[in-house]
Design an enzyme around this catalytic site. Structure first.
Site, PDB file in Angstrom:
ATOM      1  CG  HIS A 181      -1.735  -1.116   1.504  1.00  0.00           C
ATOM      2  ND1 HIS A 181      -2.577  -1.677   0.578  1.00  0.00           N
ATOM      3  CD2 HIS A 181      -1.843  -1.889   2.608  1.00  0.00           C
ATOM      4  CE1 HIS A 181      -3.166  -2.729   1.098  1.00  0.00           C
ATOM      5  NE2 HIS A 181      -2.734  -2.896   2.327  1.00  0.00           N
ATOM      6  CG  ASP A 224      -4.672  -6.214   1.848  1.00  0.00           C
ATOM      7  OD1 ASP A 224      -4.331  -6.859   2.857  1.00  0.00           O
ATOM      8  OD2 ASP A 224      -4.841  -4.986   1.883  1.00  0.00           O
TER       9      ASP A 224
HETATM   10 ZN    ZN Z   1      -2.390  -6.188   4.306  1.00  0.00          ZN
END
Ligand code: ZN
Length: 454
Positions: A269, A320
């Site tokens: 991220h 994720d």
């Molecule tokens: Zn993560």
């Protein structure tokens, strides 16, 4: 030696037709001969299959359950956190193994070759370690043995509830370890993958700059050595502000100033970056681990992909939260986010590579270094990590060269994926995992048990 014949294949040096590929018993590509008549195992359009660079397998069982608002409209994480806490109170090692196998099966069917598992659910409910501290790591490894999916296991060090080193909250105690306990857990986790095929790997994952002491990062780098080191970096604005207040630097600035960076370092991220951070991190050689579907689901923001690529940055993609596992959709979401922000089209394409080709090449290369897998291209000496698209899919009829990839990514979907091999293990045939029925039924049993609890 096993042979696979493909109508078309994207090789290291470009597209070729009627390609016969020989695979060694160790799962390596031993020979590649274009222009051969069809023989043995035949398939459609053969591509290198990338690693999925980031996953928290257990979260798959929560997919779709966190879309309601809580009592405070500004706290959009409220329902997610509440559900997560209830959920965490119930999960057993058996559940985790069944969920992880289901996740890996879906990843393989989507065209991924390997699961880089950012594994942080270590302890019993209440936070007491299992008698075997690597119980949960062994369950992830067992899932990999079932599914045949390559595994890069990243045991996660998670110690604090924030940058001020506050203790973990009730929903976090199953994740927590001191540095010493983590070091022991990492050693046991290394043993847990020892019985898997030789393409499996171990790495290190300090969870984030909020959850570990920054001064411990040198120890993490020592344990990692030449193996991968992954860390959540700059996902949300509040996180960046907390880290800046604690360390006097934004998270990307912090790692640029304090860590030795290379292509075995993967930051998950890299959403909140100022232009100088994007340029600096791209040039450092570190891989940006992007999770566009999850980042969209959580409303994180948009990765500065255009600037990242302009500065030679490496990327990999991961699923994720596993709210939806789809390789084509991850790439499409990434590209469309750039278009929506910039009012542009095909912003990541280059004069010699279309969008589809550029992204597929990029995630194969970045996924290989981030997972420490000897894959990423179809070439002699590389792992036979391969996916094949169905050449009869209507959106691919008459298409040639890189246009195939664009049609798959923008007009198509993962149902075009016909065959997948992980290190030569042919786990997906006719679009389905060869053990689909048993894996789905174990997952369904788990969901029934959990469904009553949450
Ligand atoms: Zn993560």
């Amino acid at each position: 030696m096993v042979s696979v014949w493909a109508e078309k294949a994207l090789l290291e040096n470009g597209w070729a037709e009627n390609v016969l590929i020989g695979i060694s018993p160790e799962g390596l590509i031993e020979s590649i001969v274009p222009g051969r008549a069809a023989t043995g195992q035949t398939t459609g359009i053969l591509l290198p299959a990338p690693a999925n660079c980031h996953s928290h397998a257990f979260q798959r069982a929560m997919a779709g359950l966190t879309e309601k608002r809580g009592p405070n409209p500004s706290d959009s994480f409220w329902t997610w956190r509440q559900l997560m806490f209830r959920f965490l109170d119930r999960l057993t090692p058996e559940h985790v193994e069944a969920i992880a196998a289901f996740v890996q099966m879906e990843m393989l069917e989507a065209g991924y070759s390997a699961n880089v598992e950012f594994h942080y659910l270590h302890h019993q409910p209440g936070g007491v370690p299992y008698a075997n501290v690597a119980e949960m790591a062994e369950r992830i490894a067992a899932a990999s043995a079932t599914t045949g999916m390559g595994l890069t296991l990243l045991p996660v060090h998670y110690q604090y509830g924030g940058c001020d080193k506050r203790p973990l909250g009730p929903g976090q105690v199953r994740f927590g370890n001191t540095l010493d306990a983590y070091t022991e857990l990492h050693a046991r986790s290394t043993e847990a993958i020892a019985h898997l095929p030789t393409d499996s790997r171990i790495g290190v994952a300090p969870h984030s700059l909020r959850a570990i002491a920054a001064e411990d990062l040198a120890h993490h780098a020592d344990i990692a050595g030449a193996n991968p080191l992954h860390m959540h970096l700059a996902e949300q604005i509040a996180e960046v502000e907390e880290i800046e207040a604690a360390h006097g630097k934004r998270p990307v600035e912090f790692v640029l100033d304090t860590m030795e960076l290379n292509d075995r370092r993967c930051f998950i991220h890299c959403t909140q970056m100022l232009p100088h951070e994007t340029e600096g991190l791209a040039k450092s050689g570190a891989v940006a681990g992007l999770c566009p579907i999850t980042e969209s689901s959580l409303g994180d923001g948009i990765f500065d992909g255009v600037r990242w690529f302009e500065n030679g940055g490496a990327i990999a993609v991961g699923s994720d939260s596993n709210i939806r596992i789809s390789l084509s959709e991850e790439l499409r979401t990434l590209d469309y986010s750039q278009r929506l922000r910039d009012h542009s089209r095909a912003a990541l394409a280059t004069p010699d590579k279309s969008t589809g080709r550029r992204l597929l090449d990029a995630i194969n290369a970045g996924g290989a270094t981030a997972s420490a897998r000897n894959n990423g291209v179809l070439a002699v000496g590389k792992l036979a990590d391969m996916m094949a698209l169905d050449s009869e899919a209507v959106d691919l009829i008459g298409r040639t060269g890189d246009t195939i990839l664009d049609c798959y990514m923008f007009a198509g979907e993962d149902r075009m994926v016909k065959d997948v091999w992980s290190a030569g293990r042919h786990m997906v045939t006719h679009g389905q995992h060869i053990k689909r029925e048993a894996i789905v039924s174990a997952y369904a049993r788990t969901m029934k048990e959990l469904g009553e609890a949450i």
